[in-house]
Design a protein around this motif. Structure first.
Motif, PDB file in Angstrom:
ATOM      1  N   GLY A 175       0.897  -1.240   0.054  1.00  0.00           N
ATOM      2  CA  GLY A 175      -0.051  -0.021  -0.014  1.00  0.00           C
ATOM      3  C   GLY A 175       0.919   1.371   0.070  1.00  0.00           C
ATOM      4  O   GLY A 175       2.027   1.301  -0.260  1.00  0.00           O
ATOM      5  N   LEU A 176       0.274   2.323   0.226  1.00  0.00           N
ATOM      6  CA  LEU A 176       0.872   3.739   0.328  1.00  0.00           C
ATOM      7  C   LEU A 176       1.640   3.768   1.574  1.00  0.00           C
ATOM      8  O   LEU A 176       1.395   3.121   2.511  1.00  0.00           O
ATOM      9  N   PRO A 177       2.585   4.837   1.688  1.00  0.00           N
ATOM     10  CA  PRO A 177       3.258   5.218   2.872  1.00  0.00           C
ATOM     11  C   PRO A 177       2.428   5.562   3.953  1.00  0.00           C
ATOM     12  O   PRO A 177       1.486   6.166   3.611  1.00  0.00           O
ATOM     13  N   VAL A 178       2.561   4.950   5.227  1.00  0.00           N
ATOM     14  CA  VAL A 178       1.598   5.219   6.102  1.00  0.00           C
ATOM     15  C   VAL A 178       2.413   5.542   7.392  1.00  0.00           C
ATOM     16  O   VAL A 178       1.815   6.109   8.366  1.00  0.00           O
ATOM     17  N   VAL A 179       3.561   5.526   7.577  1.00  0.00           N
ATOM     18  CA  VAL A 179       4.600   5.521   8.577  1.00  0.00           C
ATOM     19  C   VAL A 179       5.860   6.351   8.309  1.00  0.00           C
ATOM     20  O   VAL A 179       6.356   6.042   7.210  1.00  0.00           O
ATOM     21  N   THR A 180       6.465   6.846   9.199  1.00  0.00           N
ATOM     22  CA  THR A 180       7.715   7.233   9.222  1.00  0.00           C
ATOM     23  C   THR A 180       8.438   6.650  10.455  1.00  0.00           C
ATOM     24  O   THR A 180       8.198   6.435  11.451  1.00  0.00           O
ATOM     25  N   VAL A 181       9.738   6.110   9.861  1.00  0.00           N
ATOM     26  CA  VAL A 181      10.547   5.232  10.521  1.00  0.00           C
ATOM     27  C   VAL A 181      11.963   6.223  10.690  1.00  0.00           C
ATOM     28  O   VAL A 181      12.350   6.529   9.851  1.00  0.00           O
ATOM     29  N   LEU A 182      12.422   6.399  11.965  1.00  0.00           N
ATOM     30  CA  LEU A 182      13.465   7.440  12.347  1.00  0.00           C
ATOM     31  C   LEU A 182      14.367   6.277  13.115  1.00  0.00           C
ATOM     32  O   LEU A 182      14.148   5.389  13.894  1.00  0.00           O
ATOM     33  N   GLY A 213      15.384   2.292  16.677  1.00  0.00           N
ATOM     34  CA  GLY A 213      14.464   3.057  15.740  1.00  0.00           C
ATOM     35  C   GLY A 213      13.140   3.294  16.368  1.00  0.00           C
ATOM     36  O   GLY A 213      12.812   2.582  17.197  1.00  0.00           O
ATOM     37  N   ARG A 214      12.492   4.199  15.805  1.00  0.00           N
ATOM     38  CA  ARG A 214      10.944   4.593  16.030  1.00  0.00           C
ATOM     39  C   ARG A 214      10.094   4.847  15.156  1.00  0.00           C
ATOM     40  O   ARG A 214      10.460   4.972  13.876  1.00  0.00           O
ATOM     41  N   VAL A 215       8.961   4.515  15.308  1.00  0.00           N
ATOM     42  CA  VAL A 215       7.882   4.564  14.128  1.00  0.00           C
ATOM     43  C   VAL A 215       6.828   5.553  14.539  1.00  0.00           C
ATOM     44  O   VAL A 215       6.347   5.627  15.610  1.00  0.00           O
ATOM     45  N   TYR A 216       6.432   6.349  13.536  1.00  0.00           N
ATOM     46  CA  TYR A 216       5.343   7.397  13.832  1.00  0.00           C
ATOM     47  C   TYR A 216       4.496   7.211  12.568  1.00  0.00           C
ATOM     48  O   TYR A 216       4.700   7.153  11.460  1.00  0.00           O
ATOM     49  N   ALA A 217       3.114   7.222  12.937  1.00  0.00           N
ATOM     50  CA  ALA A 217       2.085   7.237  11.816  1.00  0.00           C
ATOM     51  C   ALA A 217       2.080   8.618  11.202  1.00  0.00           C
ATOM     52  O   ALA A 217       2.179   9.568  11.727  1.00  0.00           O
ATOM     53  N   LEU A 218       1.868   8.777   9.780  1.00  0.00           N
ATOM     54  CA  LEU A 218       1.834   9.932   8.889  1.00  0.00           C
ATOM     55  C   LEU A 218       0.242  10.146   9.364  1.00  0.00           C
ATOM     56  O   LEU A 218      -0.354   9.448   9.992  1.00  0.00           O
TER      57      LEU A 218
END
Length: 75
Positions: A17-24, A48-53
């Motif tokens: 699917g489309l990008p839905v998260v940012t991984v830092l 690492g950390r993950v955040y929802a768009l």
């Protein structure tokens, strides 16, 4: 369809699917990704950390976080 930025260029797997998260990473450098490649990218990072768009489906970041715990990093 182009692949998400979190997909490794040599990884042939399609996006989920489309990008839905940012991984830092620890230095706050990161990439946006679909749930599949976001989990694989997160699994490749130490700390690492993950955040929802903003327009992500409910609990997308949580699904990516949980999937990363059982996903092998890309070699």
């Amino acid at each position: 369809m182009s692949r998400c930025p979190a997909a490794h260029p040599e990884d042939p797997t399609p996006c989920a699917g489309l990008p839905v998260v940012t991984v830092l990473d620890r230095k706050n450098a990161g990439l946006d990704g679909c749930e599949y490649h976001g989990a694989r990218f997160l699994a490749s990072l130490d700390g690492g950390r993950v955040y929802a768009l903003p327009d992500a489906p409910s609990k997308a970041a949580l699904r990516v976080f949980k999937a990363a715990a059982t996903t092998r990093p890309y070699a």
